[in-house]
Design an enzyme around this catalytic site. Structure first.
Site, mmCIF file in Angstrom:
data_model
loop_
_atom_site.group_PDB
_atom_site.id
_atom_site.type_symbol
_atom_site.label_atom_id
_atom_site.label_comp_id
_atom_site.label_asym_id
_atom_site.label_seq_id
_atom_site.Cartn_x
_atom_site.Cartn_y
_atom_site.Cartn_z
ATOM 1 N N GLU A 145 1.356 -1.469 0.206
ATOM 2 C CA GLU A 145 -0.287 -0.455 0.083
ATOM 3 C C GLU A 145 0.468 0.956 0.235
ATOM 4 O O GLU A 145 0.631 2.254 1.026
ATOM 5 C CB GLU A 145 -0.416 -0.212 1.299
ATOM 6 C CG GLU A 145 -1.863 -1.857 1.061
ATOM 7 C CD GLU A 145 -2.753 -0.863 2.330
ATOM 8 O OE1 GLU A 145 -2.805 -0.209 2.807
ATOM 9 O OE2 GLU A 145 -3.917 -1.842 2.516
ATOM 10 N N GLU A 189 -5.111 -8.558 1.529
ATOM 11 C CA GLU A 189 -6.172 -8.363 2.443
ATOM 12 C C GLU A 189 -7.253 -8.288 2.243
ATOM 13 O O GLU A 189 -7.622 -7.526 1.327
ATOM 14 C CB GLU A 189 -4.850 -7.593 2.949
ATOM 15 C CG GLU A 189 -3.827 -7.114 3.375
ATOM 16 C CD GLU A 189 -3.475 -5.628 4.212
ATOM 17 O OE1 GLU A 189 -4.154 -5.128 4.969
ATOM 18 O OE2 GLU A 189 -2.587 -5.781 3.890
#
Ligand code: GBH
Length: 493
Positions: free
Chosen positions: A165, A379
């Site tokens: 991320e 995720e």
């Protein structure tokens, strides 16, 4: 008939070094920006830090026993950079390397594939002292670090993930300052985003340089799924702007080898992109084997009403906010025109909406844009207000000499997390049926852990952690996941 996933589909769980390891002073590790950030008052809600976390640094054998009982195929974990290279330009810390070798070997001995993220936000403090991600040098140092890991870990790693991320690392770290290092400067945030793109490319080059082209390389992005509040041209433009700043800024260089020219005019406040040098996007654009997508929720945006924001005409696109709206607290540097609407429906403990369709949408959209690209959901999960129930019927998970990996007699009934998981696994199935080549799914998270600026107040685990005793306690969601994994199909209600 129950839905079956493709043969060989990989089921895993995910964690990150700073969120689970603890042992921050051990074996030569030096501080990361998260140690510094947590120590400064006002940053972390419960004034906590990753000092102890889940103590996985010491308890990994028990946690691996637990993974084995869950039946998962893979464990997505990350490496603490300052354990490996504790000083600027300094030698490799063999004690730090040895720790991860033990973990990787234990995973292999238990038949669990390690998916290793090289960077999940814990930048060595010594690099932030020299400016951090807004500085080009950080990307170059990252490339060296990636080479060190490739040399040290070799074929013990199944999949190398360069970054987790970069959106969060850049925008939360340098734009709104909610995350370490807590800087609020949109210009720095964009420079950070660019240098993370560059770091990704240098990382892939370094891993392949050490291990050859067969090394399986990836990156994990939290691609935002943004919906326009209406089909008015303004709201559609707001969505486009959010997509550019959230997603295209990373997908462009990494997957397409270019910045969309529209991006350069989409940023308010920031007009200087001189940190982008010739050759950078080519470096960022390395062939990857699989793209990781983290998915939690969706946003709806509209073009901000002109009456609520006064543009200051004088020198460029600077805006002032109306009372109660802190423009500086918006993570991305385009928010004066893009207004995010409050989320609707049953919100998770994070205040995020639940929109499983968004997972199907983003995976199918990626498959349409990049038909050759393999995808994995690295995720997905949700936080809820869990409570422990005593139940003598609940069996523990013995972990040899180490006692119990999961204690008997206690359980968390978490129907909301089970429902979230079930709905998102079904959304994943719909994406696969819709043509997306998704080969794996990683539940966030194996364990409750240090939830960044919210400390230990939010619990994402499918297994509970008692932070007083470090006991692991089953949740119903873990038992659901165990059934899912063992059948490679969606459990019946
Ligand atoms: C991940 O980031 C991290 O990789 C992981 O370390 C972390 O523990 C986990 O998620 C849970 O937080 O404010 O309503 O618009 C999550 C990235 C980006 C997800 C922002 C939610 C915005 C929701 N997040 N996104 S909202």
């Amino acid at each position: 008939m129950t839905y079956r996933f493709p043969d060989g589909f990989t089921w895993g769980t995910a964690t990150a070094s700073y969120q689970v390891e603890g042992a921050i002073h051990e074996d030569g590790r030096t501080p990361s920006i998260w140690d510094t950030f947590c120590a400064e008052p006002g940053h972390v809600f419960d004034h906590s830090s990753g000092e102890f976390a889940c103590d996985q640094y010491h308890r990994y054998p028990q946690d691996i026993a637990l993974m084995k009982t869950l039946g998962i195929d893979a464990y997505r974990m990350s490496v603490s950079w300052s354990r490996i290279i504790p000083e600027l330009g300094g030698p490799v810390n063999q004690a730090g390397v040895d720790h991860y070798l033990r973990v990787l070997d234990a995973l292999r001995d238990n038949g669990i594939k390690p998916v290793v993220t090289l960077y999940h936000w814990d930048l060595p403090q010594y690099l932030q002292d020299r400016g951090g991600w807004p500085e080009r040098d950080t990307a170059l140092r990252y490339g060296e670090y990636a080479g060190v890991l490739a040399r040290a870990f070799g074929d013990r790693v199944d999949t190398w993930t360069t970054l987790n991320e970069p959106w969060c690392a850049a925008y939360l770290g340098y734009g709104c300052g909610d995350h370490a290092p807590g800087i609020k400067d949109h210009a720095q945030a964009l420079a950070a985003a660019h240098h993370l793109n560059l770091a990704h490319g240098l990382g892939v080059q370094a891993v392949r340089g050490e291990l050859g082209d067969a090394a399986r390389c990836s990156v994990t992005l939290n691609l935002s799924v943004t919906r326009a509040a209406s089909d008015s041209p303004q709201d559609v433009a707001a969505k486009r702007r959010a997509d550019l700043l959230n997603n295209e800024v990373f997908l462009g260089p990494m997957v397409e080898g270019r910045y969309d020219p529209e991006l350069f005019s989409a940023t308010e406040h920031v007009t200087d992109w001189s940190f982008v040098r010739d050759g950078d996007v080519e470096t960022a654009h390395q062939p990857i084997d699989v793209l990781g997508v983290n998915y939690y929720s969706t946003n709806t945006v509209r073009w901000r009403d002109e009456n609520s924001v006064e543009a200051v005409a004088d020198d460029g696109p600077v805006a002032t906010s109306p009372a109660g709206l802190d423009v500086h607290n918006d993570p991305i540097p385009a928010q004066e025109s893009v207004e995010t609407l409050p989320p609707t429906g049953e919100l998770t403990a994070m205040g995020w909406n639940q929109d499983p369709q968004g997972l199907t949408d983003i995976l199918v959209e990626l498959a349409q844009r990049y038909p050759e690209l393999e995808l994995m959901v690295t995720e997905n999960g949700s936080a809820w207000e869990d409570e422990v129930t005593l139940d003598p019927q609940v069996e523990g998970v013995p972990a040899g000499d180490d006692g119990f990996a999961v204690v008997p007699g206690k359980i968390v009934h978490d129907p909301q997390r089970v429902a979230y998981l079930d709905a998102h696994v079904k959304a994943l199935a719909a994406a696969i049926d819709g043509g997306a080549n998704v080969t794996g799914y990683y539940a966030w998270s194996l364990l409750d852990n240090f939830e960044w600026a919210l400390g230990y107040t939010k619990r994402f685990g499918i297994v509970r952690v008692d932070y007083d005793t470090q006991e692991r306690i089953w949740k119903d969601s873990a038992l659901y996941y165990q059934r899912l994994v063992s059948t490679n199909g969606i459990p019946e209600a």
